[in-house]
Motif scaffolding. Structure first.
Motif, PDB file in Angstrom:
ATOM      1  N   THR A  16       0.823  -1.204   0.000  1.00  0.00           N
ATOM      2  CA  THR A  16       0.000   0.000   0.000  1.00  0.00           C
ATOM      3  C   THR A  16       0.857   1.254   0.000  1.00  0.00           C
ATOM      4  O   THR A  16       0.547   2.237  -0.674  1.00  0.00           O
ATOM      5  N   PHE A  17       1.957   1.220   0.753  1.00  0.00           N
ATOM      6  CA  PHE A  17       2.870   2.361   0.784  1.00  0.00           C
ATOM      7  C   PHE A  17       3.467   2.620  -0.601  1.00  0.00           C
ATOM      8  O   PHE A  17       3.502   3.762  -1.084  1.00  0.00           O
ATOM      9  N   SER A  18       3.903   1.561  -1.276  1.00  0.00           N
ATOM     10  CA  SER A  18       4.471   1.705  -2.624  1.00  0.00           C
ATOM     11  C   SER A  18       3.420   2.205  -3.608  1.00  0.00           C
ATOM     12  O   SER A  18       3.699   3.058  -4.461  1.00  0.00           O
ATOM     13  N   LEU A  19       2.201   1.672  -3.481  1.00  0.00           N
ATOM     14  CA  LEU A  19       1.122   2.091  -4.381  1.00  0.00           C
ATOM     15  C   LEU A  19       0.792   3.566  -4.191  1.00  0.00           C
ATOM     16  O   LEU A  19       0.570   4.298  -5.164  1.00  0.00           O
ATOM     17  N   LEU A  20       0.766   4.011  -2.933  1.00  0.00           N
ATOM     18  CA  LEU A  20       0.453   5.415  -2.658  1.00  0.00           C
ATOM     19  C   LEU A  20       1.526   6.335  -3.247  1.00  0.00           C
ATOM     20  O   LEU A  20       1.213   7.397  -3.789  1.00  0.00           O
ATOM     21  N   LEU A  21       2.792   5.918  -3.142  1.00  0.00           N
ATOM     22  CA  LEU A  21       3.869   6.705  -3.753  1.00  0.00           C
ATOM     23  C   LEU A  21       3.684   6.777  -5.268  1.00  0.00           C
ATOM     24  O   LEU A  21       3.832   7.846  -5.879  1.00  0.00           O
ATOM     25  N   LEU A  22       3.363   5.635  -5.882  1.00  0.00           N
ATOM     26  CA  LEU A  22       3.190   5.598  -7.337  1.00  0.00           C
ATOM     27  C   LEU A  22       1.992   6.425  -7.792  1.00  0.00           C
ATOM     28  O   LEU A  22       1.975   6.941  -8.921  1.00  0.00           O
ATOM     29  N   LEU A  23       1.003   6.575  -6.922  1.00  0.00           N
ATOM     30  CA  LEU A  23      -0.185   7.360  -7.286  1.00  0.00           C
ATOM     31  C   LEU A  23       0.045   8.855  -7.102  1.00  0.00           C
ATOM     32  O   LEU A  23      -0.337   9.668  -7.940  1.00  0.00           O
ATOM     33  N   PHE A  24       0.681   9.217  -5.985  1.00  0.00           N
ATOM     34  CA  PHE A  24       0.800  10.639  -5.648  1.00  0.00           C
ATOM     35  C   PHE A  24       1.972  11.331  -6.337  1.00  0.00           C
ATOM     36  O   PHE A  24       1.899  12.524  -6.623  1.00  0.00           O
ATOM     37  N   ASN A  63      11.120  12.117  -0.717  1.00  0.00           N
ATOM     38  CA  ASN A  63      11.872  12.201   0.533  1.00  0.00           C
ATOM     39  C   ASN A  63      11.222  13.180   1.512  1.00  0.00           C
ATOM     40  O   ASN A  63      11.218  12.955   2.717  1.00  0.00           O
ATOM     41  N   LEU A  64      10.647  14.238   0.969  1.00  0.00           N
ATOM     42  CA  LEU A  64      10.048  15.270   1.812  1.00  0.00           C
ATOM     43  C   LEU A  64       8.748  14.799   2.463  1.00  0.00           C
ATOM     44  O   LEU A  64       8.481  15.091   3.627  1.00  0.00           O
ATOM     45  N   LEU A  65       7.949  14.041   1.713  1.00  0.00           N
ATOM     46  CA  LEU A  65       6.605  13.705   2.183  1.00  0.00           C
ATOM     47  C   LEU A  65       6.398  12.224   2.507  1.00  0.00           C
ATOM     48  O   LEU A  65       5.267  11.811   2.743  1.00  0.00           O
ATOM     49  N   PHE A  66       7.490  11.444   2.531  1.00  0.00           N
ATOM     50  CA  PHE A  66       7.292  10.014   2.758  1.00  0.00           C
ATOM     51  C   PHE A  66       6.615   9.707   4.102  1.00  0.00           C
ATOM     52  O   PHE A  66       5.829   8.751   4.180  1.00  0.00           O
ATOM     53  N   PRO A  67       6.866  10.461   5.211  1.00  0.00           N
ATOM     54  CA  PRO A  67       6.157  10.124   6.455  1.00  0.00           C
ATOM     55  C   PRO A  67       4.639  10.230   6.312  1.00  0.00           C
ATOM     56  O   PRO A  67       3.899   9.396   6.838  1.00  0.00           O
ATOM     57  N   LEU A  68       4.183  11.262   5.570  1.00  0.00           N
ATOM     58  CA  LEU A  68       2.742  11.425   5.377  1.00  0.00           C
ATOM     59  C   LEU A  68       2.178  10.297   4.512  1.00  0.00           C
ATOM     60  O   LEU A  68       1.110   9.748   4.812  1.00  0.00           O
ATOM     61  N   PHE A  69       2.889   9.928   3.433  1.00  0.00           N
ATOM     62  CA  PHE A  69       2.442   8.830   2.579  1.00  0.00           C
ATOM     63  C   PHE A  69       2.365   7.525   3.376  1.00  0.00           C
ATOM     64  O   PHE A  69       1.416   6.750   3.239  1.00  0.00           O
ATOM     65  N   LEU A  70       3.373   7.284   4.201  1.00  0.00           N
ATOM     66  CA  LEU A  70       3.396   6.072   5.018  1.00  0.00           C
ATOM     67  C   LEU A  70       2.222   6.057   5.987  1.00  0.00           C
ATOM     68  O   LEU A  70       1.527   5.039   6.136  1.00  0.00           O
ATOM     69  N   PHE A  71       1.979   7.180   6.625  1.00  0.00           N
ATOM     70  CA  PHE A  71       0.898   7.300   7.601  1.00  0.00           C
ATOM     71  C   PHE A  71      -0.461   7.009   6.960  1.00  0.00           C
ATOM     72  O   PHE A  71      -1.258   6.225   7.489  1.00  0.00           O
TER      73      PHE A  71
END
Length: 359
Positions: A16-24, A63-71
């Motif tokens: 889900t984390f990888s998918l969210l990165l690929l989407l955003f 790198n800047l927003l990865f904590p929010l994407f992970l959350f």
């Protein structure tokens, strides 16, 4: 060995984390490109340079927003587990809440380790390319890099000052160099204008004056123009505020040590960058625990309520991070406290929410 439960949740966590990165990330690139396309076309930027810039932007943005994407990703898939009563099934089978939390901690460790390597070595290189492209093409260069009132300690004995330095022309106004032996100034060099000569790495001083301070009187030396060399670099006259972001872990530590010896006025800014490289990956653990505690409970409003709560907490975390970071950069506020305080506050919140969720 990982159990079936561990593998199942870990797969959801990382997937889900990888998918969210690929989407955003494509959305971020599209919005950013739409905002900058006029300047890119106006400056006739080569296609390959634009592609390299977008690649650097992708790394910088992630790198800047990865904590929010992970959350958000943890809230998303855990809410689905709760709505499908899978969480209840896990806990009813005799699995303790802390045992249920184990695959999340394993996932956070993987993400934390990857983010640490990423922020220490890969993101700085991307940040350099991103900022240099912005200054050269998007800000029409270079004017934004011009410096006013630069005062720098070069070593234990020498201090330089320039009232204004034009990066494009490599020309400065009202230059002075003061040399001290102990607490006593022994000579002072001043010039109405200083120009750096790239061809031979020398400096031209116009309206040159040198005053040697002696016990029996001062010795004055004046020349219309003097070509000479100095022990300082051109970068000392043009301190770039974002330079710390472009240095890897080893380079950044050496750079901060050097700048402290010089008495740089940007030390707090550099310290904030260094501490954030440690604090942001650690936030992966804290945000993961908060996300599980918030979303593992099945609510009447469904996933929408969990997402709303999660987004609100995420925005507050980013707000704290930005506010305290800015405070440290613009004042004498401790950079260490500024960067770690959000993790401390949200760590306490994570413990509180976890205890309530366990009940």
């Amino acid at each position: 060995m990982l159990s079936i439960l561990d593998r199942y949740i870990l797969k959801k966590y990382l997937g889900t984390f990888s998918l969210l990165l690929l989407l955003f990330i494509p959305i971020g690139i599209t919005v950013h490109l739409a905002e900058k396309i006029d300047k890119i076309l106006e400056n006739e930027v080569p296609f390959m340079e634009v592609m390299i810039y977008l690649y650097n932007f992708t790394i910088y943005f992630a790198n800047l927003l990865f904590p929010l994407f992970l959350f958000l990703s943890v809230i998303w898939f855990t809410s689905k587990l709760a709505n499908n009563t899978e969480v209840i099934a896990f806990l009813s089978s005799g699995v303790s809440y802390y045992r249920f939390l184990r695959p999340y901690i394993i996932g956070a460790t993987i993400v934390c380790a990857a983010a640490l390597v990423f922020s220490m070595y890969l993101a700085p290189k991307a940040s350099k390319g991103f900022n240099e492209f912005a200054f050269e093409y998007l800000n029409k260069g270079k004017k934004d890099r011009d410096q006013s009132n630069v005062y720098t300690q070069i070593n234990d004995k020498d201090y330089i000052y320039v009232s204004y330095f034009n990066v494009t022309e490599k020309v400065g106004s009202n230059f002075t160099l003061e040399h001290f032996e102990g607490n006593k100034m022994t000579y002072k060099i001043s010039a109405g204008q200083i120009k750096f000569n790239e061809k031979d790495s020398t400096y031209s001083l116009f309206h040159y004056n040198k005053r040697k301070i002696g016990e029996n009187g001062d010795i004055l030396e004046n020349k219309p123009k003097l070509d000479t060399v100095f022990s300082f670099d051109l970068e000392d006259l043009t301190p770039v505020t974002y330079i710390a972001e472009t240095l890897n872990f080893t380079e950044l530590n050496d750079f901060i040590k050097k700048e402290k010896a010089r008495g740089s006025s940007y030390i707090n800014r550099y310290e904030v960058v260094r501490y954030k490289r440690w604090s942001l990956p650690v936030s992966a653990y804290i945000l993961t625990i908060i996300a599980v505690a918030v979303s593992s409970v099945k609510r009447r409003g469904g996933m929408g309520v969990n997402l709303a709560i999660g987004i609100s907490i995420g925005m507050v975390f980013i707000f704290f991070d930005k506010i305290f970071g800015t405070m440290a950069e613009q004042s004498d506020f401790s950079p260490f406290i500024a960067t770690w305080f959000p993790n401390f506050v949200f760590g306490i919140l994570a413990i509180y929410l976890l205890r309530n969720a366990k009940r």
